[in-house]
Design an enzyme around this catalytic site. Structure first.
Site, PDB file in Angstrom:
ATOM      1  N   ALA A 101      31.402  21.386  -4.389  1.00 15.62           N
ATOM      2  CA  ALA A 101      31.335  19.927  -4.228  1.00 15.62           C
ATOM      3  C   ALA A 101      31.242  19.624  -2.736  1.00 15.62           C
ATOM      4  O   ALA A 101      32.203  19.187  -2.099  1.00 15.62           O
ATOM      5  CB  ALA A 101      32.554  19.271  -4.851  1.00 15.62           C
ATOM      6  N   TYR A 105      28.105  15.601  -3.105  1.00 18.83           N
ATOM      7  CA  TYR A 105      28.271  16.170  -4.443  1.00 18.83           C
ATOM      8  C   TYR A 105      29.706  16.073  -4.952  1.00 18.83           C
ATOM      9  O   TYR A 105      29.961  16.314  -6.135  1.00 18.83           O
ATOM     10  CB  TYR A 105      27.799  17.626  -4.454  1.00 18.83           C
ATOM     11  CG  TYR A 105      26.305  17.756  -4.624  1.00 18.83           C
ATOM     12  CD1 TYR A 105      25.736  18.014  -5.861  1.00 18.83           C
ATOM     13  CD2 TYR A 105      25.453  17.595  -3.532  1.00 18.83           C
ATOM     14  CE1 TYR A 105      24.360  18.126  -6.019  1.00 18.83           C
ATOM     15  CE2 TYR A 105      24.077  17.695  -3.674  1.00 18.83           C
ATOM     16  CZ  TYR A 105      23.540  17.965  -4.918  1.00 18.83           C
ATOM     17  OH  TYR A 105      22.178  18.065  -5.074  1.00 18.83           O
ATOM     18  N   ASP A 190      27.101  24.567 -11.333  1.00 22.33           N
ATOM     19  CA  ASP A 190      26.748  23.458 -10.443  1.00 22.33           C
ATOM     20  C   ASP A 190      27.634  22.250 -10.730  1.00 22.33           C
ATOM     21  O   ASP A 190      28.031  22.010 -11.876  1.00 22.33           O
ATOM     22  CB  ASP A 190      25.280  23.069 -10.639  1.00 22.33           C
ATOM     23  CG  ASP A 190      24.334  23.944  -9.828  1.00 22.33           C
ATOM     24  OD1 ASP A 190      24.815  24.915  -9.203  1.00 22.33           O
ATOM     25  OD2 ASP A 190      23.118  23.661  -9.829  1.00 22.33           O
ATOM     26  N   ASP A 192      26.786  18.954 -10.323  1.00 20.92           N
ATOM     27  CA  ASP A 192      26.103  17.759 -10.832  1.00 20.92           C
ATOM     28  C   ASP A 192      25.710  17.915 -12.300  1.00 20.92           C
ATOM     29  O   ASP A 192      24.608  17.575 -12.723  1.00 20.92           O
ATOM     30  CB  ASP A 192      24.882  17.430  -9.975  1.00 20.92           C
ATOM     31  CG  ASP A 192      23.909  18.588  -9.853  1.00 20.92           C
ATOM     32  OD1 ASP A 192      24.296  19.738 -10.150  1.00 20.92           O
ATOM     33  OD2 ASP A 192      22.755  18.348  -9.451  1.00 20.92           O
ATOM     34  N   GLU A 282      18.274  30.554  -6.205  1.00 18.64           N
ATOM     35  CA  GLU A 282      17.784  30.847  -7.553  1.00 18.64           C
ATOM     36  C   GLU A 282      16.695  31.917  -7.529  1.00 18.64           C
ATOM     37  O   GLU A 282      16.585  32.725  -8.464  1.00 18.64           O
ATOM     38  CB  GLU A 282      17.261  29.570  -8.201  1.00 18.64           C
ATOM     39  CG  GLU A 282      16.916  29.715  -9.676  1.00 18.64           C
ATOM     40  CD  GLU A 282      16.571  28.373 -10.301  1.00 18.64           C
ATOM     41  OE1 GLU A 282      17.476  27.753 -10.882  1.00 18.64           O
ATOM     42  OE2 GLU A 282      15.395  27.940 -10.184  1.00 18.64           O
ATOM     43  N   ASP A 305      18.609  19.596 -19.497  1.00 23.25           N
ATOM     44  CA  ASP A 305      18.415  18.272 -18.906  1.00 23.25           C
ATOM     45  C   ASP A 305      17.805  17.382 -19.979  1.00 23.25           C
ATOM     46  O   ASP A 305      16.592  17.396 -20.203  1.00 23.25           O
ATOM     47  CB  ASP A 305      17.503  18.361 -17.682  1.00 23.25           C
ATOM     48  CG  ASP A 305      17.470  17.066 -16.878  1.00 23.25           C
ATOM     49  OD1 ASP A 305      17.578  15.986 -17.500  1.00 23.25           O
ATOM     50  OD2 ASP A 305      17.332  17.128 -15.642  1.00 23.25           O
TER      51      ASP A 305
END
Length: 332
Positions: A101, A105, A190, A192, A282, A305
Site C-alpha cells: 500500500a 494505494y 495487489d 487494489d 510481471e 476484472d
C-alpha cells in the site's frame, strides 16, 4: 588356550537376545502407535461424510484441470474444501499475506483487509504483512481469532513502475529475514483488489501462479511476454505455457524467496543495461514460471476484472476481483 568357559557365555547371549528383540518390538510398536495418532493416521483422520470421487466422472469437462507437468489447475468444482481444511489444520498451518500500500494505494487497504477477513483462509492462522510508506494511514480493521496485522514501513519511489518492481526486492528481503520464521506459506497480492468469494487452502502448494484473466484462452503468440532478447525477462515467440498475472502468486516461503530473489537480480541486471521490460515485475514472473514450473495453477476465478470482462459462464465463482479505479489518478 582354555575354552571351557565359552559355551556358558554363549548360552547367556542366547538368553539376552530374545529379550532385547522383545523390548525393541514393544517400544517400536508404542512409538509407531503414538506417531500415527499424532499424524492423523488413523486416529485423527476425517470422519466427515463426502461424495466418493469417481474415476470415470471428471469434476469439470469444460476446462483444463491438469497441466502437462501434472500440476492441478484450481477451478470451482475440482476440490473438496472440507477435506483440505482438515488436512491443513492438522499441520497447524500459518499463512502470510503480503500487500503493498504505497503512496495513494493505501486508500484500497481498508476494503482489501475487510474482504480478506470475510473470505481469505477463514478458520486458519493468518498474518497480514502490509508494506507501506504511510504507516499512520493503515486502517484499523477488526481481525478474527488467530489473525494479526504487521505493518512494514518501506520507502516509496517517484515512478509507479519502480514501486512495482521493487516489490520483488522487499518480499525477498523480508522472506529471508522474517517470513521464514513466522509463516509456512506466503501469498503475494495487489492492494487494489478485493476478495469477493472463498479463497482458502485449496490454493496452497509449494509454488503457485494464477492465470491472467486477459489471456487464459489465448495462444502463446498473443501473450504480452517481454520479446526483446537483450532483456533478462525475454521469452521467445515459440515458448510459453500460460500468461500469469503478477497480482496473485505464492507458495512456501522458501520458494517465494527463490522466485523474488531471482526476479530482483534479473531486474538489476536489466537496469544496469538500461532495459525495462514491458510489464515490469510481471514480465520477470512469467520468465521464472516458464522455467520453474508451478506445482499448482489457479484459474482466473482467483484474479478477475468484472468491469472489463463481465462474468462468463465458465467462471462459476469470482473470488478475487479488481476494484474500479482511475489508474492515472492513483499512479500519478
Amino acid at each position: 588356550m582354555n575354552l571351557r568357559g565359552r559355551p556358558k557365555c554363549n548360552f547367556l547371549h542366547l538368553g539376552i537376545l530374545p529379550f532385547a528383540v522383545f523390548v525393541l518390538v514393544f517400544f517400536g510398536y508404542l512409538f509407531l502407535s503414538f506417531r500415527s495418532q499424532n499424524l492423523g493416521h488413523p486416529g485423527a483422520v476425517t470422519r466427515n461424510a463426502y461424495l466418493q470421487p469417481r474415476v470415470l466422472k471428471p469434476t469439470r469437462k469444460d476446462v483444463l484441470v491438469l497441466t502437462p507437468w501434472l500440476a492441478p489447475i484450481i477451478w470451482e468444482g475440482t476440490f473438496n474444501i472440507d477435506i483440505l481444511n482438515e488436512q491443513f489444520r492438522i499441520r497447524n498451518t500459518t499463512i502470510g499475506l503480503t500487500v503493498f500500500a504505497i503512496k495513494k494505494y493505501v486508500v484500497f487497504l481498508k476494503l482489501f483487509l475487510e474482504t480478506a477477513e470475510q473470505h481469505f483462509m477463514v478458520g486458519h492462522k493468518v498474518i497480514y504483512y502490509v508494506f507501506t510508506d504511510r504507516p499512520a494511514d493503515v486502517p484499523q480493521v477488526i481481525l478474527g481469532a488467530g489473525r494479526q496485522l504487521v505493518v512494514l514501513t518501506v520507502r516509496n519511489y517517484t515512478r509507479w513502475q519502480d514501486v512495482s518492481m521493487h516489490r520483488m526486492e522487499m518480499i525477498s528481503h523480508f522472506s529471508e529475514r522474517r517470513f521464514l520464521r513466522e509463516v509456512d506459506y506466503l501469498v503475494c497480492a495487489d492492494a487494489d483488489m478485493k476478495f469477493s468469494d472463498h479463497v482458502g487452502v485449496e490454493i496452497l502448494s509449494t509454488f503457485f501462479g494464477t492465470l491472467h484473466p486477459g489471456f487464459y484462452s489465448s495462444s502463446r503468440e498473443a501473450f504480452t511476454y517481454e520479446r526483446r532478447p537483450q532483456s533478462q525477462a525475454y521469452i521467445p515467440w515459440d515458448r510459453g505455457d500460460f500468461y500469469y498475472g503478477g497480482a496473485f502468486f505464492g507458495g512456501s516461503v522458501l520458494e517465494v524467496y527463490h522466485l523474488t530473489k531471482a526476479c530482483h537480480e534479473a531486474m538489476m541486471e536489466d537496469k544496469a543495461n538500461g532495459i525495462e521490460p514491458v510489464w515490469h515485475d510481471e514480465s520477470y514472473l512469467n520468465k521464472y514460471l516458464l522455467y520453474h514450473k508451478p506445482t499448482k495453477v489457479l484459474s482466473p476465478e482467483y484474479l478477475w476484472d468484472q468491469q472489463l470482462l463481465g462474468w462468463p459462464s465458465i467462471m462459476k465463482k469470482l473470488r478475487y476481483v479488481a476494484v474500479p479505479k482511475d489508474h492515472q489518478a492513483i499512479r500519478n
